[in-house]
Design an enzyme around this catalytic site. Structure first.
Site, PDB file in Angstrom:
ATOM      1  N   LYS A   1     -33.238 -29.410  71.870  1.00 63.06           N
ATOM      2  CA  LYS A   1     -33.739 -28.477  72.877  1.00 63.06           C
ATOM      3  C   LYS A   1     -34.753 -27.533  72.250  1.00 63.06           C
ATOM      4  O   LYS A   1     -34.561 -27.048  71.136  1.00 63.06           O
ATOM      5  CB  LYS A   1     -32.596 -27.653  73.469  1.00 63.06           C
ATOM      6  CG  LYS A   1     -31.571 -28.461  74.238  1.00 63.06           C
ATOM      7  CD  LYS A   1     -30.474 -27.534  74.786  1.00 63.06           C
ATOM      8  CE  LYS A   1     -29.426 -28.297  75.559  1.00 63.06           C
ATOM      9  NZ  LYS A   1     -28.361 -27.385  76.073  1.00 63.06           N
TER      10      LYS A   1
ATOM     11  N   ASP B   1     -24.899 -24.737  64.813  1.00 63.88           N
ATOM     12  CA  ASP B   1     -24.703 -24.529  66.249  1.00 63.88           C
ATOM     13  C   ASP B   1     -23.519 -23.613  66.530  1.00 63.88           C
ATOM     14  O   ASP B   1     -23.567 -22.779  67.447  1.00 63.88           O
ATOM     15  CB  ASP B   1     -24.536 -25.863  66.971  1.00 63.88           C
ATOM     16  CG  ASP B   1     -23.465 -26.757  66.360  1.00 63.88           C
ATOM     17  OD1 ASP B   1     -23.017 -26.488  65.219  1.00 63.88           O
ATOM     18  OD2 ASP B   1     -23.078 -27.740  67.026  1.00 63.88           O
ATOM     19  N   LEU B   2     -22.470 -23.726  65.712  1.00 62.31           N
ATOM     20  CA  LEU B   2     -21.311 -22.847  65.884  1.00 62.31           C
ATOM     21  C   LEU B   2     -21.673 -21.402  65.541  1.00 62.31           C
ATOM     22  O   LEU B   2     -21.226 -20.464  66.213  1.00 62.31           O
ATOM     23  CB  LEU B   2     -20.146 -23.322  65.013  1.00 62.31           C
ATOM     24  CG  LEU B   2     -19.738 -24.793  65.153  1.00 62.31           C
ATOM     25  CD1 LEU B   2     -18.409 -25.042  64.439  1.00 62.31           C
ATOM     26  CD2 LEU B   2     -19.639 -25.209  66.613  1.00 62.31           C
TER      27      LEU B   2
END
Length: 250
Positions: free
Chosen positions: A20, A112-113
């Site tokens: 993204k 991402d976490l």
């Protein structure tokens, strides 16, 4: 980096399934582009970069986070080849964050976490965060400490794998609308299974955590989430968290 005055940021989140690119003006997400990670080529980004530059007439600053090393290397090569080092920020485990990570876990936590935790920690000291993508993930934030994670196979991934192996289910798609608990045909039974897996994953973790912490959910389809689950849905929580990490470090 500290002198960067660009108001337009390209924030990139490379996940296992999708890549993204969010175009942010200050903290507002004004445009979103998405590619399937397995088919991504750096030329796709180069073309998008040129279009955004032409549209907004700003110097663009890139904030980049990835869980896919091969894609990360492609972007690092692109940045070097185009002399963009001064307009590029790489998310990693060793940056300043708004929450604490155990020292022995540094370098072991997915970027991402970190992004999702950063977003939540800007709003609250305690939270349960659920991410639905390639994996189904639960994160625990306690007193601004990263206290742990739970990772299970993603529900879409699991169901698609099931459908690919069942000949009679070829072409079947989940609609996820008005699902009854018990059903007398395969399609409705699968719909119910999908929804109960999702709701059960969330409810069981909330119950076992024995807390009244705010619940944040991002990704996946939550159209039939149980009304018993009080939550805040945050679209693109990782992208937004990456931007917040950059702002904390610039």
């Amino acid at each position: 980096m500290k002198n960067n005055q660009s108001k337009i940021k390209l924030v990139i989140d490379v996940g296992n399934s999708y890549l993204k690119i969010g175009v942010f003006h200050d903290l507002e997400l004004i445009e979103l582009k998405k590619f399937k990670t397995k088919y991504f080529k750096i030329s796709y980004f180069e073309n998008f970069y040129k279009k955004v530059f032409a549209k907004y007439k700003f110097n663009l600053f890139i904030v980049f986070g990835s869980v896919v090393p091969s894609i990360e290397q492609k972007f690092l090569d692109f940045v070097k080849e185009n002399n963009l080092e001064n307009n590029f920020f790489l998310i990693n485990n060793y940056l300043k964050l708004s929450f604490k990570v155990p020292q022995e876990k540094l370098g072991l936590i997915g970027n991402d976490l970190l992004g999702a935790m950063e977003y939540a920690s800007k709003e609250t000291s305690n939270a349960l965060i659920f991410l639905f993508g390639t994996a189904s993930v639960a994160l625990l934030l306690e007193k601004l400490n990263f206290s742990g994670a739970i990772i299970a196979p993603g529900m879409n991934f699991s169901f698609n794998n099931l459908l690919s192996k069942a000949k009679k289910l070829k072409g079947f798609k989940l609609h996820k609308e008005n699902v009854s608990l018990w059903n007398l045909n395969t399609q409705d039974a699968l719909e119910s299974g999908y929804e109960n897996l999702k709701n059960g994953f969330i409810k069981q973790i909330i119950c076992k955590s024995n807390s009244n912490y705010p619940v944040y959910i991002s990704g996946g389809d939550i159209s039939n989430l149980s009304p018993e689950i009080s939550h805040q849905f945050v679209d693109n929580i990782v992208l937004k968290g990456y931007l917040l990490i950059y702002l904390k470090n610039c």
